[in-house]
Design a protein around this motif. Structure first.
Motif, PDB file in Angstrom:
ATOM      1  N   ARG A   1      81.772  20.520  44.270  1.00 26.69           N
ATOM      2  CA  ARG A   1      82.081  22.083  44.166  1.00 26.69           C
ATOM      3  C   ARG A   1      82.360  22.610  43.419  1.00 26.69           C
ATOM      4  O   ARG A   1      83.064  22.096  42.465  1.00 26.69           O
ATOM      5  CB  ARG A   1      83.034  22.262  45.867  1.00 26.69           C
ATOM      6  CG  ARG A   1      81.916  21.786  46.774  1.00 26.69           C
ATOM      7  CD  ARG A   1      82.851  21.770  47.924  1.00 26.69           C
ATOM      8  NE  ARG A   1      84.346  21.102  47.790  1.00 26.69           N
ATOM      9  CZ  ARG A   1      84.852  20.744  48.849  1.00 26.69           C
ATOM     10  NH1 ARG A   1      84.659  21.559  50.143  1.00 26.69           N
ATOM     11  NH2 ARG A   1      86.142  20.371  48.216  1.00 26.69           N
TER      12      ARG A   1
ATOM     13  N   GLU B   1      83.671  26.946  48.330  1.00 25.83           N
ATOM     14  CA  GLU B   1      81.901  26.956  48.872  1.00 25.83           C
ATOM     15  C   GLU B   1      81.110  28.364  48.714  1.00 25.83           C
ATOM     16  O   GLU B   1      81.560  29.069  49.425  1.00 25.83           O
ATOM     17  CB  GLU B   1      82.018  26.415  50.458  1.00 25.83           C
ATOM     18  CG  GLU B   1      83.331  24.764  50.953  1.00 25.83           C
ATOM     19  CD  GLU B   1      83.248  24.754  52.059  1.00 25.83           C
ATOM     20  OE1 GLU B   1      82.494  25.162  53.119  1.00 25.83           O
ATOM     21  OE2 GLU B   1      83.240  23.190  52.608  1.00 25.83           O
TER      22      GLU B   1
ATOM     23  N   TYR C   1      91.287  24.804  43.574  1.00 29.64           N
ATOM     24  CA  TYR C   1      90.396  25.022  44.595  1.00 29.64           C
ATOM     25  C   TYR C   1      89.814  24.939  44.762  1.00 29.64           C
ATOM     26  O   TYR C   1      88.725  25.829  44.007  1.00 29.64           O
ATOM     27  CB  TYR C   1      91.594  25.887  45.636  1.00 29.64           C
ATOM     28  CG  TYR C   1      92.918  26.135  45.696  1.00 29.64           C
ATOM     29  CD1 TYR C   1      93.433  25.379  46.843  1.00 29.64           C
ATOM     30  CD2 TYR C   1      93.724  26.672  45.009  1.00 29.64           C
ATOM     31  CE1 TYR C   1      94.630  25.126  47.363  1.00 29.64           C
ATOM     32  CE2 TYR C   1      95.310  26.496  45.407  1.00 29.64           C
ATOM     33  CZ  TYR C   1      95.640  25.439  46.531  1.00 29.64           C
ATOM     34  OH  TYR C   1      97.531  25.468  47.054  1.00 29.64           O
ATOM     35  N   PRO C   2      89.153  24.031  45.431  1.00 32.14           N
ATOM     36  CA  PRO C   2      87.471  24.073  45.147  1.00 32.14           C
ATOM     37  C   PRO C   2      86.681  24.848  46.278  1.00 32.14           C
ATOM     38  O   PRO C   2      87.346  25.593  47.401  1.00 32.14           O
ATOM     39  CB  PRO C   2      87.548  22.435  46.292  1.00 32.14           C
ATOM     40  CG  PRO C   2      88.340  21.892  46.608  1.00 32.14           C
ATOM     41  CD  PRO C   2      89.809  22.288  46.246  1.00 32.14           C
TER      42      PRO C   2
ATOM     43  N   ARG D   1      85.082  17.453  44.899  1.00 33.13           N
ATOM     44  CA  ARG D   1      83.750  16.771  45.179  1.00 33.13           C
ATOM     45  C   ARG D   1      82.354  17.278  44.350  1.00 33.13           C
ATOM     46  O   ARG D   1      81.219  18.166  45.584  1.00 33.13           O
ATOM     47  CB  ARG D   1      83.326  16.897  46.641  1.00 33.13           C
ATOM     48  CG  ARG D   1      84.787  15.619  46.926  1.00 33.13           C
ATOM     49  CD  ARG D   1      84.773  14.763  48.169  1.00 33.13           C
ATOM     50  NE  ARG D   1      85.147  14.288  48.907  1.00 33.13           N
ATOM     51  CZ  ARG D   1      86.529  14.417  49.690  1.00 33.13           C
ATOM     52  NH1 ARG D   1      86.769  15.195  50.446  1.00 33.13           N
ATOM     53  NH2 ARG D   1      87.251  13.168  50.097  1.00 33.13           N
TER      54      ARG D   1
ATOM     55  N   PRO E   1      99.425  25.380  50.618  1.00 31.32           N
ATOM     56  CA  PRO E   1      98.539  24.583  50.966  1.00 31.32           C
ATOM     57  C   PRO E   1      97.841  23.345  49.838  1.00 31.32           C
ATOM     58  O   PRO E   1      98.022  23.642  48.640  1.00 31.32           O
ATOM     59  CB  PRO E   1      96.789  25.355  51.703  1.00 31.32           C
ATOM     60  CG  PRO E   1      97.060  26.155  51.267  1.00 31.32           C
ATOM     61  CD  PRO E   1      98.476  26.758  50.820  1.00 31.32           C
ATOM     62  N   ALA E   2      97.598  22.110  50.222  1.00 39.64           N
ATOM     63  CA  ALA E   2      97.503  21.105  48.064  1.00 39.64           C
ATOM     64  C   ALA E   2      95.345  21.535  48.460  1.00 39.64           C
ATOM     65  O   ALA E   2      95.119  21.450  48.967  1.00 39.64           O
ATOM     66  CB  ALA E   2      97.492  19.994  49.366  1.00 39.64           C
ATOM     67  N   PRO E   3      95.404  21.999  46.897  1.00 42.06           N
ATOM     68  CA  PRO E   3      93.827  21.920  47.020  1.00 42.06           C
ATOM     69  C   PRO E   3      92.984  20.191  47.024  1.00 42.06           C
ATOM     70  O   PRO E   3      93.687  19.150  47.080  1.00 42.06           O
ATOM     71  CB  PRO E   3      93.558  21.786  45.261  1.00 42.06           C
ATOM     72  CG  PRO E   3      95.839  21.954  44.724  1.00 42.06           C
ATOM     73  CD  PRO E   3      96.322  22.376  46.031  1.00 42.06           C
ATOM     74  N   GLY E   4      92.148  20.356  47.775  1.00 45.45           N
ATOM     75  CA  GLY E   4      91.522  19.230  48.260  1.00 45.45           C
ATOM     76  C   GLY E   4      90.998  18.896  47.110  1.00 45.45           C
ATOM     77  O   GLY E   4      90.679  19.692  45.900  1.00 45.45           O
ATOM     78  N   ARG E   5      89.921  17.463  47.082  1.00 53.44           N
ATOM     79  CA  ARG E   5      89.283  17.904  46.017  1.00 53.44           C
ATOM     80  C   ARG E   5      87.708  18.056  45.740  1.00 53.44           C
ATOM     81  O   ARG E   5      86.881  18.782  46.693  1.00 53.44           O
ATOM     82  CB  ARG E   5      88.789  16.111  46.332  1.00 53.44           C
ATOM     83  CG  ARG E   5      90.051  15.296  46.169  1.00 53.44           C
ATOM     84  CD  ARG E   5      89.232  13.451  46.376  1.00 53.44           C
ATOM     85  NE  ARG E   5      88.434  13.028  45.242  1.00 53.44           N
ATOM     86  CZ  ARG E   5      88.528  11.352  45.186  1.00 53.44           C
ATOM     87  NH1 ARG E   5      89.058  10.953  45.765  1.00 53.44           N
ATOM     88  NH2 ARG E   5      87.317  11.678  43.882  1.00 53.44           N
TER      89      ARG E   5
ATOM     90  N   PRO F   1      87.627  25.993  51.188  1.00 49.54           N
ATOM     91  CA  PRO F   1      87.824  24.773  52.615  1.00 49.54           C
ATOM     92  C   PRO F   1      89.666  24.320  52.695  1.00 49.54           C
ATOM     93  O   PRO F   1      90.374  25.533  54.004  1.00 49.54           O
ATOM     94  CB  PRO F   1      87.578  23.728  52.291  1.00 49.54           C
ATOM     95  CG  PRO F   1      86.514  24.454  51.534  1.00 49.54           C
ATOM     96  CD  PRO F   1      87.341  25.454  50.901  1.00 49.54           C
ATOM     97  N   ASP F   2      90.789  24.857  51.613  1.00 43.91           N
ATOM     98  CA  ASP F   2      91.965  24.946  52.204  1.00 43.91           C
ATOM     99  C   ASP F   2      92.822  25.661  52.290  1.00 43.91           C
ATOM    100  O   ASP F   2      93.795  25.506  52.696  1.00 43.91           O
ATOM    101  CB  ASP F   2      92.152  23.859  51.178  1.00 43.91           C
ATOM    102  CG  ASP F   2      91.566  22.637  50.110  1.00 43.91           C
ATOM    103  OD1 ASP F   2      90.856  21.464  51.228  1.00 43.91           O
ATOM    104  OD2 ASP F   2      91.261  22.281  48.852  1.00 43.91           O
TER     105      ASP F   2
END
Length: 100
Positions: free
Chosen positions: A66, A7, A4-5, A64, A58-62, A20-21
């Motif tokens: 991070r 922030e 998981y990305p 990008r 929840p699915a991990p996002g990209r 975020p996810d």
């Protein structure tokens, strides 16, 4: 793999970590390395809420660019088993029966 990305942001002398996810997962550290180490526990704890509520993870996002954080190996195995059982429509009692 469940990576998981995150922030990272400065917060009153500490480094705040947010997913975020997975909005339930928030932690901090005195520096980036400590914050990312603590992020593993925060992620596993937050994902356990989904398991307890029998909700899809929840699915991990990209990423990008991070940093990403993944559950520990033991946590990952538990979560993958949970995902497989959900996909098969299987409950713990059925798994126990099949395993004898």
């Amino acid at each position: 793999m469940l990576e998981y990305p995150v922030e990272l942001s400065a917060d009153d002398g500490a480094i705040l970590v947010r997913f975020p996810d997975v909005p339930e997962a928030i932690t901090y550290g005195t520096d980036k390395a400590e914050a990312l180490r603590r992020a593993v526990d925060a992620l596993e704890t937050a994902l356990s809420f989904y398991v307890e509520a029998r909700k899809p993870l929840p699915a991990p996002g990209r990423a990008r660019g991070r940093p990403v954080v993944a559950p520990s190996l033991q946590g990952l195995l538990k979560l993958e088993l949970y995902n497989a059982m959900r996909a098969a429509g299987m409950r713990k009692a059925e798994l126990a029966r099949r395993l004898g």
